[in-house]
Scaffold this active site. Sequence first.
Site, PDB file in Angstrom:
ATOM      1  N   ASP A 143     -10.308   3.441   1.612  1.00  0.00           N
ATOM      2  CA  ASP A 143     -10.734   2.953   3.162  1.00  0.00           C
ATOM      3  C   ASP A 143     -11.435   3.714   3.781  1.00  0.00           C
ATOM      4  O   ASP A 143     -12.301   3.058   4.489  1.00  0.00           O
ATOM      5  CB  ASP A 143      -9.438   2.383   3.726  1.00  0.00           C
ATOM      6  CG  ASP A 143      -8.827   1.126   3.228  1.00  0.00           C
ATOM      7  OD1 ASP A 143      -9.436   0.135   2.461  1.00  0.00           O
ATOM      8  OD2 ASP A 143      -7.532   0.994   3.452  1.00  0.00           O
ATOM      9  N   LYS A 172       0.684  -1.181  -0.044  1.00  0.00           N
ATOM     10  CA  LYS A 172      -0.097  -0.131  -0.038  1.00  0.00           C
ATOM     11  C   LYS A 172       0.868   1.260   0.000  1.00  0.00           C
ATOM     12  O   LYS A 172       0.664   2.315  -0.534  1.00  0.00           O
ATOM     13  CB  LYS A 172      -0.944   0.102   1.214  1.00  0.00           C
ATOM     14  CG  LYS A 172      -2.139  -1.075   1.159  1.00  0.00           C
ATOM     15  CD  LYS A 172      -3.008  -0.919   2.132  1.00  0.00           C
ATOM     16  CE  LYS A 172      -4.657  -1.454   1.909  1.00  0.00           C
ATOM     17  NZ  LYS A 172      -5.376  -1.134   3.048  1.00  0.00           N
TER      18      LYS A 172
HETATM   19  P1  NAP Z   1      -0.837  -2.088   9.750  1.00  0.00           P
HETATM   20  O1  NAP Z   1      -0.500  -0.917   8.915  1.00  0.00           O
HETATM   21  O2  NAP Z   1       0.133  -3.526   9.641  1.00  0.00           O
HETATM   22  O3  NAP Z   1      -1.058  -1.918  11.260  1.00  0.00           O
HETATM   23  C1  NAP Z   1      -1.447  -2.971  12.218  1.00  0.00           C
HETATM   24  C2  NAP Z   1      -1.940  -2.309  13.587  1.00  0.00           C
HETATM   25  O4  NAP Z   1      -2.123  -3.559  14.487  1.00  0.00           O
HETATM   26  C3  NAP Z   1      -1.122  -1.421  14.217  1.00  0.00           C
HETATM   27  O5  NAP Z   1      -1.578  -0.535  14.937  1.00  0.00           O
HETATM   28  C4  NAP Z   1      -0.277  -2.445  15.108  1.00  0.00           C
HETATM   29  O6  NAP Z   1       0.443  -2.063  16.289  1.00  0.00           O
HETATM   30  C5  NAP Z   1      -1.366  -3.237  15.678  1.00  0.00           C
HETATM   31  N1  NAP Z   1      -0.932  -4.688  16.221  1.00  0.00           N
HETATM   32  C6  NAP Z   1      -0.440  -5.542  15.417  1.00  0.00           C
HETATM   33  N2  NAP Z   1      -0.268  -6.520  16.190  1.00  0.00           N
HETATM   34  C7  NAP Z   1      -0.375  -6.067  17.704  1.00  0.00           C
HETATM   35  C8  NAP Z   1      -0.212  -6.816  18.745  1.00  0.00           C
HETATM   36  N3  NAP Z   1       0.163  -7.997  19.148  1.00  0.00           N
HETATM   37  N4  NAP Z   1      -0.514  -5.798  19.988  1.00  0.00           N
HETATM   38  C9  NAP Z   1      -1.172  -4.880  19.771  1.00  0.00           C
HETATM   39  N5  NAP Z   1      -1.221  -4.259  18.467  1.00  0.00           N
HETATM   40  C10 NAP Z   1      -0.975  -4.782  17.633  1.00  0.00           C
HETATM   41  O7  NAP Z   1      -2.443  -2.937   9.050  1.00  0.00           O
HETATM   42  P2  NAP Z   1      -3.307  -1.960   8.539  1.00  0.00           P
HETATM   43  O8  NAP Z   1      -3.309  -2.087   7.113  1.00  0.00           O
HETATM   44  O9  NAP Z   1      -3.770  -0.807   9.367  1.00  0.00           O
HETATM   45  O10 NAP Z   1      -4.614  -3.204   9.088  1.00  0.00           O
HETATM   46  C11 NAP Z   1      -4.955  -3.127  10.364  1.00  0.00           C
HETATM   47  C12 NAP Z   1      -6.291  -4.129  10.549  1.00  0.00           C
HETATM   48  O11 NAP Z   1      -7.516  -3.759   9.705  1.00  0.00           O
HETATM   49  C13 NAP Z   1      -6.050  -5.529   9.769  1.00  0.00           C
HETATM   50  O12 NAP Z   1      -6.523  -6.595  10.591  1.00  0.00           O
HETATM   51  C14 NAP Z   1      -6.644  -5.680   8.442  1.00  0.00           C
HETATM   52  O13 NAP Z   1      -6.950  -6.833   8.020  1.00  0.00           O
HETATM   53  C15 NAP Z   1      -7.852  -4.825   8.684  1.00  0.00           C
HETATM   54  N6  NAP Z   1      -8.347  -3.928   7.979  1.00  0.00           N
HETATM   55  C16 NAP Z   1      -9.549  -4.141   7.446  1.00  0.00           C
HETATM   56  C17 NAP Z   1     -10.218  -3.462   6.390  1.00  0.00           C
HETATM   57  C18 NAP Z   1     -11.662  -3.508   6.043  1.00  0.00           C
HETATM   58  O14 NAP Z   1     -12.370  -3.347   4.925  1.00  0.00           O
HETATM   59  N7  NAP Z   1     -12.508  -4.395   6.938  1.00  0.00           N
HETATM   60  C19 NAP Z   1      -9.575  -2.613   5.655  1.00  0.00           C
HETATM   61  C20 NAP Z   1      -8.178  -2.330   6.015  1.00  0.00           C
HETATM   62  C21 NAP Z   1      -7.521  -2.973   7.197  1.00  0.00           C
HETATM   63  P3  NAP Z   1       1.946  -1.514  16.358  1.00  0.00           P
HETATM   64  O15 NAP Z   1       2.151  -0.286  15.409  1.00  0.00           O
HETATM   65  O16 NAP Z   1       2.523  -1.312  17.430  1.00  0.00           O
HETATM   66  O17 NAP Z   1       2.586  -2.525  15.449  1.00  0.00           O
END
Ligand code: NAP
Length: 276
Positions: free
Chosen positions: A106, A69
């Site tokens: 998004d 992304k």
């Molecule tokens: P990302 O940029 O990798 O961010 C991941 C987030 O999760 C960060 O805030 C990270 O914290 C946190 N995290 C991961 N493991 C953790 C743990 N063990 N303990 C606490 N915090 C943790 O990913 P993203 O693109 O933002 O996506 C995040 C989620 O949203 C995913 O599950 C994705 O599938 C979902 N999503 C859904 C949609 C939809 O259409 N429904 C759209 C986009 C994303 P740190 O910064 O500390 O690592």
Amino acid sequence: MSAKIPLAGVIGSPISHSKSPQLHRHWLKTYGLPGDYIPMDVAPQDLELVLRTLPKAGFVGVNITIPHKESALEIADLVTDRATLIGAANTLIFRKDGQIHADNTDGYGFLENLRAGAPQWAPASGPAAVLGAGGAARAVVASLLDAGVPEIFVTNRTRVRAEKLADDFGNRVTVVDWVQAGNILEDSALVVNTTSLGMIGKPAMRVPLDGLRRGSVVTDLVYAPLRTDLLATAEQAGCVTVDGLGMLLHQAVPAFERWFGQRPDVDSATRAAALR
Ligand code: NAP
């Protein structure tokens, strides 16, 4: 005379889990449109070459997912303001002049899903609590600020990432330490989980949830499982809950319209197609 059949797709790595192919193919079939939508597993070092080549093969655009992304935004020739602010692209349009146009839908998808699932929610009804500060959180915060939410509490395991987000989005965003995450729930009219916690194969949501109050709206971006532990607990606490699948469906609407020339409806058949 042979007209090219428009092609679109989704690029990520891995990509086999993506629900986007069945979603877009459902819309193509529903509206009787020519075209196809193809999942593509592309390694980071090949992304630019693939993006420059696809238009020559009849592609009109692609969705971009993890881990591309941010790099897609750098490769693009034109970028919308919202994608720049979010720092990531999820939708690319291949223009006839050869330029790649990047957008991020998004936040749009998030807000449409929230409005559909919790029509009683109003942006002015109070502060929002956002768990997480990754790419999805930035899209959520951008859309909530745009909608007029007065104050947003952002909390993230890695505090510096939340601070960067607050710096980028201005003084309506307040950073709260991850260990204090449970404390912001009580004061929030809306609670959003944007972390991957609670997703199948990921650690469980460990934020204490006893502060959730009756009548507030709780939504989870995680949609596998559909009913996460957060949503189940929120339901028991008398909150209004909205699952994350609708965000995936709504974020796809503007892209499908740009690529295939038809604005699709998000209805129960769309939801069923994505769940197949
Ligand atoms: P990302 O940029 O990798 O961010 C991941 C987030 O999760 C960060 O805030 C990270 O914290 C946190 N995290 C991961 N493991 C953790 C743990 N063990 N303990 C606490 N915090 C943790 O990913 P993203 O693109 O933002 O996506 C995040 C989620 O949203 C995913 O599950 C994705 O599938 C979902 N999503 C859904 C949609 C939809 O259409 N429904 C759209 C986009 C994303 P740190 O910064 O500390 O690592």
